[in-house]
Design a protein around this motif. Structure first.
Motif, PDB file in Angstrom:
ATOM      1  N   UNK A 261       7.601  -6.724   3.901  1.00 14.75           N
ATOM      2  CA  UNK A 261       6.413  -6.817   3.064  1.00 14.75           C
ATOM      3  C   UNK A 261       6.826  -6.347   1.673  1.00 14.75           C
ATOM      4  N   UNK A 262       6.873  -7.279   0.726  1.00 13.39           N
ATOM      5  CA  UNK A 262       7.342  -6.953  -0.614  1.00 13.39           C
ATOM      6  C   UNK A 262       6.271  -6.370  -1.510  1.00 13.39           C
ATOM      7  N   UNK A 263       5.007  -6.671  -1.218  1.00  8.97           N
ATOM      8  CA  UNK A 263       3.877  -6.189  -2.004  1.00  8.97           C
ATOM      9  C   UNK A 263       2.742  -5.865  -1.047  1.00  8.97           C
ATOM     10  N   UNK A 264       2.151  -4.681  -1.217  1.00  7.89           N
ATOM     11  CA  UNK A 264       1.012  -4.302  -0.378  1.00  7.89           C
ATOM     12  C   UNK A 264       0.050  -3.469  -1.208  1.00  7.89           C
ATOM     13  N   UNK A 265      -1.051  -3.044  -0.605  1.00  9.71           N
ATOM     14  CA  UNK A 265      -2.110  -2.327  -1.310  1.00  9.71           C
ATOM     15  C   UNK A 265      -2.376  -0.997  -0.618  1.00  9.71           C
ATOM     16  N   UNK A 266      -3.153  -0.150  -1.287  1.00 11.42           N
ATOM     17  CA  UNK A 266      -3.585   1.110  -0.658  1.00 11.42           C
ATOM     18  C   UNK A 266      -5.109   1.139  -0.625  1.00 11.42           C
ATOM     19  N   UNK A 267      -5.698   0.155   0.028  1.00 10.54           N
ATOM     20  CA  UNK A 267      -7.155   0.039   0.036  1.00 10.54           C
ATOM     21  C   UNK A 267      -7.781   1.314   0.617  1.00 10.54           C
ATOM     22  N   UNK A 268      -8.710   1.861  -0.129  1.00 11.15           N
ATOM     23  CA  UNK A 268      -9.429   3.057   0.289  1.00 11.15           C
ATOM     24  C   UNK A 268     -10.845   2.954  -0.245  1.00 11.15           C
ATOM     25  N   UNK A 269     -11.756   3.696   0.354  1.00  9.41           N
ATOM     26  CA  UNK A 269     -13.163   3.462   0.035  1.00  9.41           C
ATOM     27  C   UNK A 269     -13.984   4.706   0.349  1.00  9.41           C
ATOM     28  N   UNK A 270     -14.995   4.980  -0.483  1.00  8.66           N
ATOM     29  CA  UNK A 270     -15.871   6.128  -0.247  1.00  8.66           C
ATOM     30  C   UNK A 270     -17.031   5.754   0.666  1.00  8.66           C
ATOM     31  N   UNK A 271     -17.519   6.727   1.398  1.00  8.05           N
ATOM     32  CA  UNK A 271     -18.725   6.490   2.202  1.00  8.05           C
ATOM     33  C   UNK A 271     -19.950   7.176   1.602  1.00  8.05           C
ATOM     34  N   UNK A 272     -19.748   7.850   0.453  1.00  6.99           N
ATOM     35  CA  UNK A 272     -20.868   8.530  -0.199  1.00  6.99           C
ATOM     36  C   UNK A 272     -20.522   8.732  -1.672  1.00  6.99           C
ATOM     37  N   UNK A 273     -21.522   9.034  -2.497  1.00  3.12           N
ATOM     38  CA  UNK A 273     -21.236   9.320  -3.909  1.00  3.12           C
ATOM     39  C   UNK A 273     -20.341  10.548  -4.041  1.00  3.12           C
TER      40      UNK A 273
END
Length: 297
Positions: free
Chosen positions: A74-86
């Protein structure tokens, strides 16, 4: 270890057959360990609701996970992350920026939540060179039409930063999931660059229509077509010709490390659709450039 090595060889075989040196995975998750553990705990508890267990295949430490992606080529990937609250998003963005600084093959990633200062920290992320944003409508209980997000969408639209958005109603529906809110958002921001996570599972055909209608809307393959997802929300085979016609707008995603099967199975499930080598090469590698080139330096 031998099974993992066999799995790596299976991915290499696919890439070699397609004459690809590497692949691009737009849907991988790296986040602070305390947050990732909570994500894993969620998947550990879904069997009663989904009717099937969801064992995490790659429940290993961060260094081993990045090493595995590289071994899979895998030459390119992401670090997807996300909040569940403010109050979480800016902290997560700081962590993701540090991770990108020490991980050059990871696309600089950020996220947001409807809150008064969302536009400010999203603008900061754009100025810092973010290459992809993550929006998780279900987990964040996010109304994409929340007034706090009006300026966020405008900033991302102007900068042409792609947003990987989990907005389909799978694996569990949320208050704001489904195609209708996204359709309305795109009528407000018709040049917004969206990558619909999981191909909009299970509202596949509605999201196909959005990708056919709006130039900068694409679909990521995350978990779709695998044996696991075919049991929960099978992809309609009658829609495969539409997928072939959208060759330039489909990008590969895996959901690594949070998948209940091997990485090779994710790759083979996409190639196994039989839509042709050109289609597979475009999806596994080439198409990311279509969505990312306007944010490249």
């Amino acid at each position: 270890m031998q099974n993992r090595d066999d799995d790596i060889r299976r991915v290499h075989r696919v890439l070699d057959d397609l004459r690809l040196e590497s692949l691009v995975d737009v849907h991988t998750h790296f986040m602070p360990h305390s947050v990732l553990v909570k994500v894993w705990n969620y998947f550990d508890s879904v069997d009663d609701r989904l009717g099937t267990a969801w064992p995490i295949e790659y429940r290993v430490d961060e260094d081993e996970r990045t090493d595995l992606l590289r071994r899979y080529r895998v030459g390119t990937f992401t670090s997807l992350l996300y909040p569940h609250k403010p109050g979480m998003a800016e902290w997560l963005n700081g962590w993701a920026a540090e991770f990108a600084d020490r991980t050059p093959d990871c696309v600089r990633t950020a996220t947001f939540h409807p809150e008064p200062d969302a536009a400010r920290y999203v603008r900061t992320a754009v100025e810092d060179g973010v290459g992809v944003m993550k929006c998780h409508v279900q987990v964040g209980n996010i109304d994409v039409h929340d007034p706090y997000l009006d300026d966020v969408w405008a900033v991302l639209d102007d900068a042409a930063v792609p947003v990987v958005i989990h907005c389909g109603s799978g694996p569990e529906p949320g208050r704001h999931t489904g195609p209708d809110p996204i359709r309305a958002l795109l009528h407000r921001f018709p040049t917004l660059t969206l990558l619909i996570a999981h191909m909009g599972m299970p509202e596949y055909e509605d999201f196909l229509t959005l990708a056919e209608t709006f130039d900068n809307v694409g679909l990521d393959t995350t978990m779709v077509f695998t044996d696991f997802t075919e049991q929960l929300a099978p992809y309609p085979r009658s829609a495969l010709p539409r997928l072939r016609d959208l060759q330039d707008k489909i990008v590969f995603g895996s959901d690594f490390p949070n998948i209940p099967y091997s990485y090779a199975h994710a790759v083979e499930s996409v190639v196994g659709l039989g839509l042709g080598d050109d289609w597979s090469r475009a999806v596994l590698h080439d198409n990311w450039a279509r969505f990312s080139r306007r944010t490249a330096p």
